[in-house]
Design an enzyme around this catalytic site. Structure first.
Site, PDB file in Angstrom:
ATOM      1  N   CYS A 187      -5.258  10.105 -14.569  1.00 20.68           N
ATOM      2  CA  CYS A 187      -5.990  10.125 -15.838  1.00 20.68           C
ATOM      3  C   CYS A 187      -7.297  10.894 -15.658  1.00 20.68           C
ATOM      4  CB  CYS A 187      -6.259   8.708 -16.328  1.00 20.68           C
ATOM      5  SG  CYS A 187      -6.817   8.658 -18.052  1.00 20.68           S
ATOM      6  N   ASP A 247       0.855  -1.181   0.000  1.00 23.97           N
ATOM      7  CA  ASP A 247       0.000   0.000   0.000  1.00 23.97           C
ATOM      8  C   ASP A 247       0.896   1.239   0.000  1.00 23.97           C
ATOM      9  OD1 ASP A 247      -1.737   2.082   0.478  1.00 23.97           O
ATOM     10  OD2 ASP A 247      -2.768   1.111   2.151  1.00 23.97           O
TER      11      ASP A 247
END
Length: 466
Positions: A405, A335
């Site tokens: 994005c 993580d």
């Protein structure tokens, strides 16, 4: 008194299964019922159809157009269908609505003759819905067929002068809030935002990347393929081009990767650096496209790449993409907000953070109808946490690339500005690192656009740890 003789009842005719439209319908149902993505559910359906002998290449292309075209224009078709039914759209069963949307796309978004569009869709309705609901489908489609798309848009979209965002949203099939967000991010007037919305609705090209040290771009220039616009490693396939037919792709020496994604990796790799350049980190590596390119670039300089991905199944995809990398690399399931590495360990760090995906609406058209404004707030803590830890992972003088994005300001500059208030880092002008690429904005960060660059709307900010 003689009565008229009764006509004999027509014998019942079983509905004929059209494999193209049945596959398109099954894909739409998966998107609706399971929140699936069309680019994941459609290929297996097409493959099964080919294996059964039901589909050829043209059939597969038509099924693909029906699915993606219907999903892109879903909001517009909903408005038109709503004008043709006698009840609120929410009271129409979702399977019926999917069949109607497929029919509406054939009538208004393709060159299929109206009589064929209606008859094939009604036949599909008989197969998947039954004869009773098929009659409803027939009646609605005949109303839709009474006008073309321009005529319907005049009826269902408000005038631009009265409500610009709602008008553009219906005409170009984007939710109103997304139109507003893209307009704010882009700036400019109506012409600019319409060009962007139209680009979102265009079928995207398939772009390949030749991974340096493993393949050359010239090796991918087979058939009608042409070089990419901006990346020296990019090759664009002609419509219908099949990546799997290219040997370098099958062997993993090349892959499918949007050119905007390639440019993000190249900018980070080319950023000036003082001191050593031996350890690189991709902190959000799944599914592995950027990691594979970074790994190849790092290998060319004698550097090692660590690719971290939180989700185990995505970490496996990263490992597959990096298989055969010419230099040292390692994939870990970790993580990025709770890193397993020591602070200050890396010379270059990339975090391509999870986001709403508003920059990839060309490729995932269903995302525009699935996302909600409140999703921005849901991603915000994760994006800030990942960037903060990425900066801590870099050594003093090291460079961090924050990529996403999405062009939405809440996922781009707002994140960077907030994190810079608490972390010791300074912006690096990314624009000179992409020579020849125009219209990158005012800097120091860069924003790519589908209508200006032919890429996904990728954002990149480069930061140097101080």
């Amino acid at each position: 008194m003689s009565s008229r003789p009764r006509r004999p009842a027509k014998p019942y005719r079983r509905p004929e299964k059209d494999p193209v439209r049945l596959i398109a319908y099954e894909a739409l149902r998966a998107v609706d019922e399971r929140d699936a993505y069309a680019n994941l559910v459609l290929p297996p359906l097409l493959r099964e159809g080919r294996e059964r002998g039901d589909l050829d290449g043209r059939d597969a292309a038509l099924a693909t157009e029906l699915v993606y075209g219907t999903l892109r224009r879903q909001g517009t078709y909903d408005e038109i269908i709503a004008a043709c039914v006698d009840r609120p759209l929410r009271e129409v069963d979702p399977p019926v609505l999917d069949v109607l949307s497929l029919g509406a796309h054939q009538l208004l978004g393709t060159r299929i003759p109206a009589h064929a569009a209606v008859s094939t869709t009604v036949e599909l309705a008989r197969v998947v819905l039954g004869d009773g609901r098929a009659r409803f489908v027939n009646a609605v489609l005949r109303r839709i067929a009474s006008d073309d798309l321009d005529g319907w848009l005049e009826k269902v979209a408000p005038p631009y002068e009265d409500d610009p965002e709602e008008h553009l949203g219906i005409v170009h099939a984007h939710p109103r809030w997304i139109v507003s967000a893209l307009w704010d991010a882009l700036g400019g007037g109506r012409e600019d935002v319409e060009a962007l919305l139209e680009a979102d609705n265009a079928r995207p090209e398939v772009t390949l990347v030749a991974r340096p040290g493993r393949a050359a771009a010239g090796e991918l220039l087979t058939g009608d393929a042409v070089p990419g616009r901006w990346s020296p490693y990019a090759v664009r396939l002609a419509e219908g081009g099949e990546p799997g037919a290219i040997e370098a792709v099958r062997e993993g020496r090349a892959g499918v990767q949007d050119e905007g994604s390639q440019l993000v990796a190249l900018a980070l790799a080319n950023a000036p650096l003082d001191g050593p350049d031996r350890r690189w980190l991709d902190g959000c590596a799944g599914p592995g496209g950027k990691a594979a390119l970074l790994g190849a670039l790092a290998a060319g300089r004698g550097a090692a790449l660590l690719a971290a991905e939180k989700q185990p199944h995505r970490a496996r995809l990263v490992a597959r993409a990096l298989r055969g990398n010419p230099g040292p690399c390692q994939v870990v399931t970790a993580d990025g907000t709770r890193p397993a590495w020591r602070p200050g360990s890396f010379d270059r760090v990339l975090v391509d953070v999870p986001c709403t995906g508003l920059g990839a609406l060309r490729r995932r058209p269903e995302a525009r109808w699935r996302r909600r404004p409140e999703d921005l707030a849901g991603f915000a803590p994760l994006q800030r946490g990942l960037l903060a830890e990425a900066l801590r992972a870099a050594r003093p003088g090291g460079v961090v690339g924050y990529a996403t994005c999405s062009p939405h300001p809440a996922e781009t500059r707002a994140v960077v500005d907030d994190v810079l208030k608490h972390e010791s880092a300074e912006p690096v002008d990314a624009r000179p690192l992409l020579p020849g690429v125009p219209s990158l904005g005012d800097g120091p960060d860069i924003q790519l656009w589908p209508h200006l660059h032919g890429t996904d709307a990728m954002y990149l900010a480069l930061l140097r740890r101080t």
